[in-house]
Design a protein around this motif. Structure first.
Motif, PDB file in Angstrom:
ATOM      1  N   ILE A 239       0.857  -1.180   0.000  1.00 39.99           N
ATOM      2  CA  ILE A 239       0.000   0.000   0.000  1.00 39.99           C
ATOM      3  C   ILE A 239       0.898   1.237   0.000  1.00 39.99           C
ATOM      4  O   ILE A 239       1.732   1.405   0.905  1.00 39.99           O
ATOM      5  N   LEU A 240       0.766   2.082  -1.012  1.00 43.47           N
ATOM      6  CA  LEU A 240       1.578   3.294  -1.095  1.00 43.47           C
ATOM      7  C   LEU A 240       0.917   4.444  -0.343  1.00 43.47           C
ATOM      8  O   LEU A 240      -0.299   4.597  -0.354  1.00 43.47           O
ATOM      9  N   GLU A 241       1.737   5.250   0.300  1.00 43.28           N
ATOM     10  CA  GLU A 241       1.269   6.471   0.931  1.00 43.28           C
ATOM     11  C   GLU A 241       2.273   7.572   0.653  1.00 43.28           C
ATOM     12  O   GLU A 241       3.454   7.312   0.366  1.00 43.28           O
ATOM     13  N   ASN A 242       1.800   8.795   0.700  1.00 42.84           N
ATOM     14  CA  ASN A 242       2.688   9.932   0.448  1.00 42.84           C
ATOM     15  C   ASN A 242       2.649  10.889   1.634  1.00 42.84           C
ATOM     16  O   ASN A 242       1.691  10.916   2.416  1.00 42.84           O
ATOM     17  N   SER A 243       3.690  11.679   1.744  1.00 41.93           N
ATOM     18  CA  SER A 243       3.736  12.693   2.794  1.00 41.93           C
ATOM     19  C   SER A 243       2.791  13.833   2.439  1.00 41.93           C
ATOM     20  O   SER A 243       2.172  13.854   1.368  1.00 41.93           O
ATOM     21  N   ARG A 244       2.697  14.804   3.326  1.00 48.20           N
ATOM     22  CA  ARG A 244       1.786  15.918   3.112  1.00 48.20           C
ATOM     23  C   ARG A 244       2.165  16.696   1.855  1.00 48.20           C
ATOM     24  O   ARG A 244       3.342  16.983   1.625  1.00 48.20           O
ATOM     25  N   LEU A 245       1.156  17.011   1.056  1.00 47.02           N
ATOM     26  CA  LEU A 245       1.392  17.695  -0.218  1.00 47.02           C
ATOM     27  C   LEU A 245       1.322  19.207  -0.043  1.00 47.02           C
ATOM     28  O   LEU A 245       0.547  19.706   0.789  1.00 47.02           O
ATOM     29  N   PRO A 246       2.100  19.953  -0.827  1.00 47.40           N
ATOM     30  CA  PRO A 246       1.978  21.416  -0.798  1.00 47.40           C
ATOM     31  C   PRO A 246       0.591  21.855  -1.251  1.00 47.40           C
ATOM     32  O   PRO A 246      -0.120  21.117  -1.951  1.00 47.40           O
ATOM     33  N   GLU A 247       0.201  23.036  -0.876  1.00 47.98           N
ATOM     34  CA  GLU A 247      -1.116  23.551  -1.241  1.00 47.98           C
ATOM     35  C   GLU A 247      -1.260  23.627  -2.757  1.00 47.98           C
ATOM     36  O   GLU A 247      -0.379  24.121  -3.458  1.00 47.98           O
ATOM     37  N   GLY A 248      -2.383  23.114  -3.237  1.00 47.60           N
ATOM     38  CA  GLY A 248      -2.661  23.152  -4.671  1.00 47.60           C
ATOM     39  C   GLY A 248      -2.094  21.978  -5.446  1.00 47.60           C
ATOM     40  O   GLY A 248      -2.333  21.860  -6.649  1.00 47.60           O
ATOM     41  N   VAL A 249      -1.353  21.077  -4.798  1.00 51.81           N
ATOM     42  CA  VAL A 249      -0.761  19.913  -5.472  1.00 51.81           C
ATOM     43  C   VAL A 249      -1.594  18.675  -5.147  1.00 51.81           C
ATOM     44  O   VAL A 249      -1.987  18.459  -3.999  1.00 51.81           O
ATOM     45  N   SER A 250      -1.876  17.869  -6.148  1.00 53.70           N
ATOM     46  CA  SER A 250      -2.638  16.632  -5.963  1.00 53.70           C
ATOM     47  C   SER A 250      -1.858  15.467  -6.570  1.00 53.70           C
ATOM     48  O   SER A 250      -0.999  15.657  -7.438  1.00 53.70           O
ATOM     49  N   ILE A 251      -2.177  14.260  -6.111  1.00 48.54           N
ATOM     50  CA  ILE A 251      -1.476  13.069  -6.587  1.00 48.54           C
ATOM     51  C   ILE A 251      -2.492  11.956  -6.800  1.00 48.54           C
ATOM     52  O   ILE A 251      -3.431  11.798  -6.017  1.00 48.54           O
ATOM     53  N   THR A 252      -2.347  11.220  -7.885  1.00 47.22           N
ATOM     54  CA  THR A 252      -3.231  10.087  -8.182  1.00 47.22           C
ATOM     55  C   THR A 252      -2.377   8.858  -8.491  1.00 47.22           C
ATOM     56  O   THR A 252      -1.246   8.977  -8.989  1.00 47.22           O
TER      57      THR A 252
END
Length: 797
Positions: A381-394
């Protein structure tokens, strides 16, 4: 099929056009005043840096448009600013494929690839890269066994005392590098969780049970590869006790997670086995003991004992999830069947966790651990750290056998065996420029693993041409702006296409006068704004529709229409007038000068019965109709019209016999001796009609009528086809024979019916005769004719 294909193609074209207009409208509506602002609107927006690109009346923001529109408007490819994002792989070590009998340390094993990337993001343009994961063989494992030592777990402790060597032996089949540790917990050492009387603090158990003093959490054995040491220390442990049913296990889990040095965690697979037969306390429950300070999530072990249980509240579930994830710990809840539902709900909140059913005396704990480990390690299961404002990840996963997942399922792959390789497609998109000139760092990692991918994010916040800008340029009205990307970027307080005005001078009567065509008209024809004495025309919702002119008095969408099309679709609209294409005229370009549509089959315009106007026949006589005036609903047919004249001239009969010379001399008559000699339509280049009519004697005659070079010609067959008279004798004979035959048939039918009737009556009689019953006894009303009288006195003498 062809029709459906055409309809689908037309629909796609309409939708595509609609989409393109919407994108173009987005670029224009943004009212971007610089190239940097323009490229932040959408990835389809470009900026034309050609200094001579704008026409009179167009605002500076008109330089920002979709790429196709800019090309149509005459901006060359070299002048279009359209920066694109990039992907650079900085570290790309291949995943480890272990050779047979090869021994590797944990730091020598790579399970995820690549390890570091740099993404350059433009607003609205996603950047997609591939991430590969391969489950390594013989990967080291650290397992920490955390056990509830409340009194109810007394029999379980006996079975766990030999767990070390037994579990070491089983785990050797999975990895050659295995370490095990042990810890225990009971409860916070305050009321009402435990009894604080001196006697109960010494021995919390009742009766003759010898129990150790209660404690919150104790690290009994640091992680080690010595199974016998585990057995020895666990054998020395004693059961304790508390008052309430839930235990303080969350305090213990938090300390196990954050006290890496004391526990001895390595950067390998970390497993925490949590064994209990009760529920748990969580954040807020500490208020019962007067503890209100939230758990700080830090290590507070002194001499392997948790010393702040009376000071800090229990951790919340969310806090625990964060710490377990940060320290890459996978949790196995070994609980009794009674509490299975509770811990299964907890498992749903903690990623990379498993729940196993613990027997009443923990006799199945080794099998439970092995099964839970296999379950956890077979899922990524992949997880990512907190994203900068306005950035999204799929995420999009490509798992075993090519199975794909999207959305939340795109983050994970299941049923992965040792040596299996899976991949993920990861897209990162920014909707704005969150930190101009700065980089942001995010990490992506599989839950429960120490390896991660570092992703450095750079943001495109301005165009390349902006770096070549000339501050205080002479092209920007006395140096009030920076000339960059073909336009002036005004200094603070200045406005206008070339920064010619101060914001304080924008609305004055003198400047407004320059924006009127004459005193009787509106400012900029009410189609624009007067900026510093110059009209800047308004923008339309449809980017193809524009206002233009010095006073915005012109537009390209208010011309006359035909068939709901601007200029009939046969011209272009310029300043509210149609400029027609070749062969079209009229105010709406709806009048075609082409006469081919008026040509009849005989080569004449409108059959000689009208004029060709705008590609359509206008018949001179109202009785004629049709595209080429070929129809006449009220006119008699050609054959009927000329029948009487043909009869009188060819056969001297008919209604016009007496006036034949006066009425019927308008055509030339030619006689032929057979119908095959009549002219045929295929042999002629002029219209010809074949006719078949009857004369007064009911005889048929044949002729043709044609017009050759305005000369009317009639060809007629000189022999009439008259019907032959009937033959009387066969008719009479047939009638008589018919009457006789019908009479005989009727007689035969009558005779047959009589025979059938007689037979039925005879059969009925016979049946009744057979059914008759005759009585042979005497008739009761019969009286014999003989009468016998006996004398009573007679004695026979």
């Amino acid at each position: 099929m062809d029709l459906r294909f055409l309809l689908l193609a037309a629909l796609s074209a309409v939708l595509g056009s609609s989409w393109a207009q919407q994108e173009a409208s987005t670029c224009i509506k943004a009212n971007a005043q610089s190239c940097g602002e323009c490229i932040q609107v959408a990835e389809t927006c470009g900026w034309c840096s050609d200094e001579k690109f704008l026409t009179e009346g167009e605002p500076k923001s008109a330089r920002c448009d979709d790429l196709k529109s800019l090309e149509k408007r005459g901006c060359t490819n070299k002048a279009i600013e359209n920066p694109r994002g990039t992907i650079v792989i900085n570290k790309n070590k291949d995943v480890t494929i272990r050779k047979e009998n090869q021994k590797l340390k944990a730091e020598q094993i790579t399970q995820i690839q690549p390890q570091k990337l740099t993404l350059t993001l433009r607003a609205g343009e996603p950047q997609t890269f591939d991430l590969k994961f391969r489950r390594a063989e013989d990967y080291p494992i650290d397992l920490y066994y955390l056990m509830d030592l409340s009194f109810s777990m007394k029999d379980d402790l006996e079975n766990v005392k030999n767990l070390g060597t037994d579990l070491m032996r089983e785990m050797q089949q999975i990895t050659s590098d295995f370490r095990i540790g042990f810890g225990s917990f009971v409860e916070k050492t305050v009321m009402p969780y435990i009894s604080t009387t001196p006697a109960r603090l010494m021995n919390p158990c009742t009766g003759n049970q010898n129990c150790t003093s209660p404690f919150s959490y104790k690290n009994v054995l640091k992680l080690t590869n010595k199974g016998d040491e585990f057995n020895r220390l666990v054998s020395q442990q004693q059961i304790s006790g508390n008052l309430d049913s839930p235990e303080g296990g969350f305090d213990a889990i938090m300390q196990v997670a954050v006290c890496e040095e004391q526990i001895g965690w390595r950067n390998v697979t970390r497993l925490l086995v949590f064994s209990t037969d009760a529920g748990f306390h969580f954040a807020g429950d500490g208020k019962l003991g007067g503890i209100v300070l939230p758990n700080d999530g830090k290590c507070h072990l002194e001499n392997n004992m948790y010393t702040m249980s009376h000071y800090y509240d229990y951790p919340s579930i969310a806090h625990l999830v964060q710490k377990l994830s940060d320290h890459n710990i996978q949790t196995i809840f070994a609980v009794t069947e009674e509490f299975q539902p509770v811990y299964k709900e907890l498992k749903n909140l903690i990623p990379k966790s498993a729940v196993g059913t613990l027997s009443s005396n923990s006799s199945n704990v080794i099998k439970l651990i092995i099964d839970a480990y296999n379950s956890l390690s077979s899922e990524v299961i992949l997880e990512n750290s907190r994203l900068p404002e306005g950035v999204s990840i799929t995420y999009k996963s490509i798992c075993k056998n090519g199975v794909e997942g999207t959305g939340e399922n795109g983050r994970k792959c299941s049923n992965i065996s040792i040596g299996d390789e899976v991949s993920f497609k990861i897209s990162v998109e920014s909707q704005k420029c969150p930190s101009p000139g700065k980089s942001e760092l995010i990490t992506i990692k599989p839950l429960g693993f120490t390896e991660e991918v570092e992703v450095v994010l750079n943001f495109i916040c301005d165009c390349q041409c902006a770096k070549e800008g000339l501050p205080n340029s002479d092209k920007c009205h006395e140096g009030h702006g920076t000339f960059e990307c073909g336009a002036c970027k005004c200094n603070e307080g200045r406005i206008g296409r070339v920064c010619e005005c101060s914001k304080d001078e924008v609305r004055t009567e003198d400047l407004d006068a320059n924006c009127r065509k004459d005193n009787g008209t509106d400012i900029c024809s009410n189609n624009g704004d007067c900026v510093c004495g110059t009209c800047e025309c308004k923008k339309r919702e449809n980017p193809a529709e524009v206002y233009s002119g010095k006073y915005c008095e012109c537009d390209n969408f208010n011309c006359d229409r035909s068939n709901n099309k601007l200029c009939g679709g046969n011209g272009r609209c310029e300043c509210r007038k149609c400029i027609c294409d070749t062969n079209f005229t009229g105010s709406a370009c709806d009048c075609s000068l082409d006469t081919t549509t008026c040509l009849a089959k005989n080569g004449q315009l409108c059959n000689g019965r009208g004029t060709c106007e705008c590609g359509t026949c206008k018949c001179t006589n109202a009785k004629f109709q049709g595209p080429t005036c070929e129809l006449c609903p009220t006119c008699p047919g050609v054959c009927t019209e000329h029948k009487d004249c043909v009869l009188c001239r060819a056969f001297q009969t008919g209604d016009k016999k007496e006036t034949c010379e006066q009425d019927c001399s308008y055509f030339n008559l030619y006689k032929v001796n057979d119908r095959t000699k009549l002219p045929q339509p295929t042999d002629q280049i002029f219209p010809l009609t074949h006719c078949k009519e009857r004369d007064p004697n009911d005889c048929w005659f044949y002729y043709t009528y044609a017009v050759r070079n305005s000369t009317k010609e009639v060809y007629v067959v000189e022999k009439l086809e008259c019907p032959a008279g009937p033959d009387i004798i066969p008719i009479v004979a047939g009638v008589v024979a018919g009457i006789v035959l019908i009479g005989l048939a009727l007689l035969l039918i009558w005779k047959l019916l009589m025979i059938i009737h007689d037979r039925r009556e005879f059969a009925k009689f016979e049946k009744e005769k057979m059914n008759a019953k005759w009585d042979t006894g005497e008739n009761p009303i019969y009286k014999s004719a003989v009468t016998t009288v006996v004398n009573p006195k007679y004695e026979g003498k």
